[in-house]
Scaffold this motif. Structure first.
Motif, PDB file in Angstrom:
ATOM      1  N   THR A  78       0.832  -1.202   0.000  1.00 51.68           N
ATOM      2  CA  THR A  78       0.000   0.000   0.000  1.00 51.68           C
ATOM      3  C   THR A  78       0.862   1.245   0.000  1.00 51.68           C
ATOM      4  O   THR A  78       0.642   2.183  -0.774  1.00 51.68           O
ATOM      5  CB  THR A  78      -0.931   0.004   1.231  1.00 51.68           C
ATOM      6  N   LEU A  79       1.862   1.254   0.864  1.00 48.24           N
ATOM      7  CA  LEU A  79       2.773   2.397   0.926  1.00 48.24           C
ATOM      8  C   LEU A  79       3.594   2.505  -0.359  1.00 48.24           C
ATOM      9  O   LEU A  79       3.903   3.613  -0.813  1.00 48.24           O
ATOM     10  CB  LEU A  79       3.695   2.261   2.137  1.00 48.24           C
ATOM     11  N   ALA A  80       3.919   1.345  -0.948  1.00 49.34           N
ATOM     12  CA  ALA A  80       4.703   1.357  -2.181  1.00 49.34           C
ATOM     13  C   ALA A  80       3.946   2.025  -3.330  1.00 49.34           C
ATOM     14  O   ALA A  80       4.556   2.625  -4.223  1.00 49.34           O
ATOM     15  CB  ALA A  80       5.097  -0.065  -2.576  1.00 49.34           C
ATOM     16  N   LEU A  81       2.626   1.923  -3.305  1.00 48.13           N
ATOM     17  CA  LEU A  81       1.838   2.546  -4.363  1.00 48.13           C
ATOM     18  C   LEU A  81       2.033   4.066  -4.395  1.00 48.13           C
ATOM     19  O   LEU A  81       2.012   4.680  -5.463  1.00 48.13           O
ATOM     20  CB  LEU A  81       0.352   2.222  -4.165  1.00 48.13           C
ATOM     21  N   LEU A  82       2.255   4.659  -3.239  1.00 45.73           N
ATOM     22  CA  LEU A  82       2.513   6.100  -3.200  1.00 45.73           C
ATOM     23  C   LEU A  82       3.819   6.440  -3.906  1.00 45.73           C
ATOM     24  O   LEU A  82       3.950   7.499  -4.516  1.00 45.73           O
ATOM     25  CB  LEU A  82       2.552   6.584  -1.754  1.00 45.73           C
ATOM     26  N   ARG A  83       4.784   5.521  -3.815  1.00 46.37           N
ATOM     27  CA  ARG A  83       6.059   5.743  -4.491  1.00 46.37           C
ATOM     28  C   ARG A  83       5.947   5.464  -5.984  1.00 46.37           C
ATOM     29  O   ARG A  83       6.547   6.161  -6.801  1.00 46.37           O
ATOM     30  CB  ARG A  83       7.123   4.832  -3.863  1.00 46.37           C
ATOM     31  N   GLN A  84       5.152   4.472  -6.358  1.00 45.94           N
ATOM     32  CA  GLN A  84       5.069   4.041  -7.753  1.00 45.94           C
ATOM     33  C   GLN A  84       4.147   4.906  -8.604  1.00 45.94           C
ATOM     34  O   GLN A  84       4.336   4.988  -9.815  1.00 45.94           O
ATOM     35  CB  GLN A  84       4.575   2.585  -7.803  1.00 45.94           C
ATOM     36  N   GLU A  85       3.143   5.517  -7.993  1.00 43.18           N
ATOM     37  CA  GLU A  85       2.117   6.239  -8.747  1.00 43.18           C
ATOM     38  C   GLU A  85       2.201   7.744  -8.488  1.00 43.18           C
ATOM     39  O   GLU A  85       1.720   8.240  -7.467  1.00 43.18           O
ATOM     40  CB  GLU A  85       0.718   5.739  -8.355  1.00 43.18           C
ATOM     41  N   PRO A  86       2.803   8.522  -9.389  1.00 46.93           N
ATOM     42  CA  PRO A  86       2.899   9.970  -9.188  1.00 46.93           C
ATOM     43  C   PRO A  86       1.546  10.649  -9.017  1.00 46.93           C
ATOM     44  O   PRO A  86       1.402  11.560  -8.198  1.00 46.93           O
ATOM     45  CB  PRO A  86       3.603  10.453 -10.463  1.00 46.93           C
ATOM     46  N   LEU A  87       0.549  10.200  -9.776  1.00 46.01           N
ATOM     47  CA  LEU A  87      -0.764  10.822  -9.657  1.00 46.01           C
ATOM     48  C   LEU A  87      -1.415  10.528  -8.306  1.00 46.01           C
ATOM     49  O   LEU A  87      -2.131  11.363  -7.759  1.00 46.01           O
ATOM     50  CB  LEU A  87      -1.682  10.355 -10.788  1.00 46.01           C
ATOM     51  N   LEU A  88      -1.171   9.343  -7.774  1.00 43.19           N
ATOM     52  CA  LEU A  88      -1.696   9.030  -6.449  1.00 43.19           C
ATOM     53  C   LEU A  88      -1.057   9.922  -5.395  1.00 43.19           C
ATOM     54  O   LEU A  88      -1.740  10.445  -4.509  1.00 43.19           O
ATOM     55  CB  LEU A  88      -1.452   7.548  -6.120  1.00 43.19           C
ATOM     56  N   ARG A  89       0.266  10.112  -5.490  1.00 45.49           N
ATOM     57  CA  ARG A  89       0.948  11.019  -4.549  1.00 45.49           C
ATOM     58  C   ARG A  89       0.384  12.423  -4.640  1.00 45.49           C
ATOM     59  O   ARG A  89       0.095  13.064  -3.622  1.00 45.49           O
ATOM     60  CB  ARG A  89       2.454  11.068  -4.855  1.00 45.49           C
ATOM     61  N   SER A  90       0.234  12.898  -5.856  1.00 47.46           N
ATOM     62  CA  SER A  90      -0.244  14.255  -6.055  1.00 47.46           C
ATOM     63  C   SER A  90      -1.655  14.430  -5.530  1.00 47.46           C
ATOM     64  O   SER A  90      -1.948  15.384  -4.797  1.00 47.46           O
ATOM     65  CB  SER A  90      -0.192  14.598  -7.554  1.00 47.46           C
TER      66      SER A  90
END
Length: 427
Positions: A235-247
């Motif tokens: 779940t935390l890795a998705l924040l690193r992998q997905e720029p749009l999710l982070r934004s």
């Protein structure tokens, strides 16, 4: 660049071509949508999500009654609100990801039943610390609402996903608004505890109905076994992998912080001069936020037609500008009502547009994506509530309005940066 172009593989999936994965998930969703997702089920999911979310907002119009009944100070009263937000954020990161590896109906029903139990604890609380504990546990398990939302997104056909998610999320919005209204009204009949007893009964009823009506929805075929720790790490890795999710998570956190400033400070404002309202009056005033449902569903339809980014930008600007009439609302009910309406429309439209973006990233990881996004979203809300208590004590309503406007402006600036980065990446 479309959101789906950033789809990443997660550690829970067996390797297979992205196109095949997308086709499989798409066909599964479509197949589930036609026989299983009728109007009645959509409305049930919206109602259930709303009742689940409502418990996190009961205390807001009741703070004055609670402080007098339990003999606690204003600081601890403010902690009740921020504890609900923080507990919800914790449940989002610890419990919602389970929907990607367990049977979702069982998970949703279990969370609804647990929420009913913890509502009983809050209702019987003899002291401030016990009420804080009950509030935290209710918030932790009330993330059942955020299991229901991606459940609906998975069952919905892709071309109707924004609208379906908008309807279910409208239930969450109405739950928060009507929860405050019901809390104020019921407090006039039987004291501040009454609404907790009533909602506990309703949550048990929802748990039974969801068990009877929801289809079984197991993890995607081909998903590899994973430990709970591995699930949280992915779940935390998705924040690193997905720029749009982070934004979008950052945008959501700052916008929710701004919105939470208004939710928390409004109670303090309306209990003092020139208003001097009761808890019931404050709860009914909160019904103005129902207009935000209109904004969310209008945004959902625009999003399904390809105008997600326009909705996001307009929502950020409106969220910032709404604090001008709110500032004038310190002594004018007309300006206060105008500001509350604009703020609610902007907040809900912005939330729906962000959900439209993130749910398109990876269909097989929707619960984890929703977990990462909503965790930061409600963490922002908790921070906003905590900051409000401090700023109110030192600078009053004008200081609170400056804080809310600044947080909204940051969320708008983050959207602008996202658009610039996406254009550079597209080139």
């Amino acid at each position: 660049m479309s959101p789906s172009s950033h789809t990443s593989r997660t550690p829970l999936r067996s390797p297979r071509p992205p196109s095949a994965a997308k086709a499989a998930s798409g066909s599964a969703a479509a197949g589930a949508a036609s026989p299983s997702l009728g109007r009645g089920l959509i409305l049930l999911m919206a109602l259930a999500a709303g009742l689940s979310a409502a418990g996190n907002y009961f205390a807001q119009p009741l703070l004055d009654l609670i402080t007098r009944d339990l003999h606690i100070g204003v600081t601890m009263a403010g902690l009740i609100v921020s504890t609900a937000q923080a507990g919800y954020a914790l449940g989002l990161i610890l419990l919602v990801p389970l929907g990607d590896i367990t049977e979702r109906r069982r998970l949703a029903v279990g969370l609804f039943a647990a929420t009913a139990l913890f509502l009983l604890l809050a209702a019987a609380a003899p002291s401030g610390p016990i009420l804080l504990a009950g509030t935290a546990l209710v918030a932790l398990t009330s993330v059942g609402a955020q299991v229901v939302v991606p459940f609906a997104a998975t069952l919905a056909a892709p071309e109707a996903r924004g609208r379906i998610v908008g309807i279910v999320m409208s239930g969450v919005l109405l739950g928060g608004l009507l929860g405050r209204t019901a809390a104020g009204a019921l407090s006039e009949l039987g004291g501040w505890r009454t609404v907790y007893w009533v909602n506990a009964l309703l949550m048990i009823t929802m748990a039974v109905l969801l068990h009877l009506k929801l289809p079984r929805l197991s993890p995607a075929a081909g998903a590899a076994p994973v430990s709970y720790g591995g699930l949280i790490r992915s779940t935390l890795a998705l924040l690193r992998q997905e720029p749009l999710l982070r934004s979008r998570a950052a945008i959501g956190a700052f916008s929710m912080a701004s919105y939470s400033v208004q939710l928390t400070a409004l109670t303090f404002l309306l209990t003092q001069r020139p208003y001097g309202w009761t808890a019931a009056g404050i709860g009914f005033f909160g019904l103005l936020g129902v207009i935000g449902v209109v904004g969310m569903n209008f945004a959902a339809r625009l999003g399904d037609r390809g105008h997600v980014q326009a909705v996001s930008g307009a929502a950020g600007v409106l969220l910032t500008l709404a604090w001008l009439p709110l500032l004038a609302g310190e002594t004018s009910l007309w300006w206060l009502a105008t500001g509350v309406i604009v703020l609610n429309i902007a907040q809900q439209a912005g939330l729906n547009s962000s959900q439209n973006v993130i749910y398109a990233l990876n269909p097989d990881a929707r619960n984890r994506i929703n977990s990462a996004f909503m965790t930061l979203f409600f963490a922002g809300g908790a921070a906003g509530a905590s900051l409000t208590a401090v700023v109110w004590a030192r600078a009053g309503w004008p200081g609170v309005c400056a804080l809310g406007a600044a947080l909204a402006a940051v969320s708008t600036a983050l959207w602008v940066l996202e658009r610039v980065r996406e254009r550079v990446r597209a080139r």
